[in-house]
Design an enzyme around this catalytic site. Structure first.
Site: not given
Ligand code: OAD
Ligand code: ZN
Length: 244
Positions: A66, A69, A100, A103, A118, A126, A187, A189, A213
């Site tokens: 973390y 990141r 979601q 950042d 998220h 803590c 952006g 999935s 996307n």
């Molecule tokens: P994903 O990594 O699953 O999906 C990212 C999406 O962005 C994909 O569908 C790509 O095709 C698309 N993509 C990539 N570059 C792009 C761009 N320049 N413009 C538009 N689309 C683009 O990410 P999330 O859907 O956010 O959760 O994932 C959901 C959750 O899974 C996250 O919040 C995180 C992860 O594990 C936790 O940490 C609980």
């Molecule tokens: Zn404490």
């Protein structure tokens, strides 16, 4: 990129719009996505790095990840996609961002109504006494720090796999989704639930769904408009057509 005139007309008549965003909107800022090409979960273990059990097994490893990141996030800037969403607040009564992402880039771009499903990587808390700590307290901590008040373990304020989402924030997101005229899905999935229920709730309540996307996703066959392209290019183009 194909943006229909019908969609622009729809946007011009909308009162309330909602953006449901995921890692892809920050990709052009230089932050890796989780799935797909170059996705973090292709090379790293979500179970080890993003689950409660993983953290309890090896808090220092997860903390280090973390911190890494956070460093990346600090060095990046919001991109044109985040900025257009923030600018739209000047043109609509209601603009809500349900993200979601952890950042903080929507905030830094200037959006004001952000619901973080998220959590946020810039906060910690803590595990025992629930005191919150900003990242600035631990900039140089390589190991999971201890609470100054009670000695408990401090963890990032993010939602890990298997954990429940912040209930009030999720409920508010559902409410905003059902009130929205247009819901943009940008952006993501759209495979992680319950977050991915948000656009579905919007659609069930009558909203027009627009997906932006670089490729088709799990939700593409349910949307009214699918725009294939990068968020940082499609959103400015859409805004330009809207202003014409
Ligand atoms: P994903 O990594 O699953 O999906 C990212 C999406 O962005 C994909 O569908 C790509 O095709 C698309 N993509 C990539 N570059 C792009 C761009 N320049 N413009 C538009 N689309 C683009 O990410 P999330 O859907 O956010 O959760 O994932 C959901 C959750 O899974 C996250 O919040 C995180 C992860 O594990 C936790 O940490 C609980
Ligand atoms: Zn404490």
């Amino acid at each position: 990129m194909d943006i229909s005139q019908k969609l622009i007309a729809k946007l011009k008549s909308a009162k309330s719009i909602l953006f449901f965003t995921g890692a892809g909107i920050s990709a052009e800022s230089g932050i890796d996505t989780f799935r797909g090409k170059g996705g973090l979960w292709n090379k790293m273990s979500a179970q080890e790095l993003a689950s409660f059990d993983g953290f309890m097994k090896n808090p220092n490893l997860v903390w280090e990840w973390y911190q890494y990141r956070r460093k990346i996030v600090r060095e990046t800037e919001p991109n044109a996609g985040h900025k257009v969403i923030a600018q739209l607040e000047k043109h609509f009564n209601k603009v809500t961002v349900v993200t979601q992402n952890v950042d903080n880039l929507h905030k830094r771009a200037g959006s004001s109504n952000i619901l973080e499903l998220h959590g946020n990587i810039e906060r910690n808390f803590c595990m025992d006494c629930k005191t919150f700590y900003g990242v600035e307290n631990f900039l140089d901590s390589e190991k999971a720090p201890r609470c100054k008040k009670c000695g408990g373990i401090i963890r990032p304020d993010v939602v890990w796999f298997g954990e429940t989402l912040p209930q009030e924030i999720f409920a508010e997101a559902e409410r905003k989704a059902t009130e929205s005229d247009i819901c943009f899905i940008v952006g993501t999935s759209a495979v992680v639930y319950p977050a991915a229920y948000i656009p579905i709730s919007a659609k069930e309540a009558g909203a027009t769904l627009v997906e932006i996307n670089i490729e088709a996703t799990e939700i593409t066959n349910q949307v009214d408009y699918s725009i294939i392209g990068k968020a940082g290019e499609v959103l400015p183009k859409l805004f330009e057509l809207f202003l014409e």
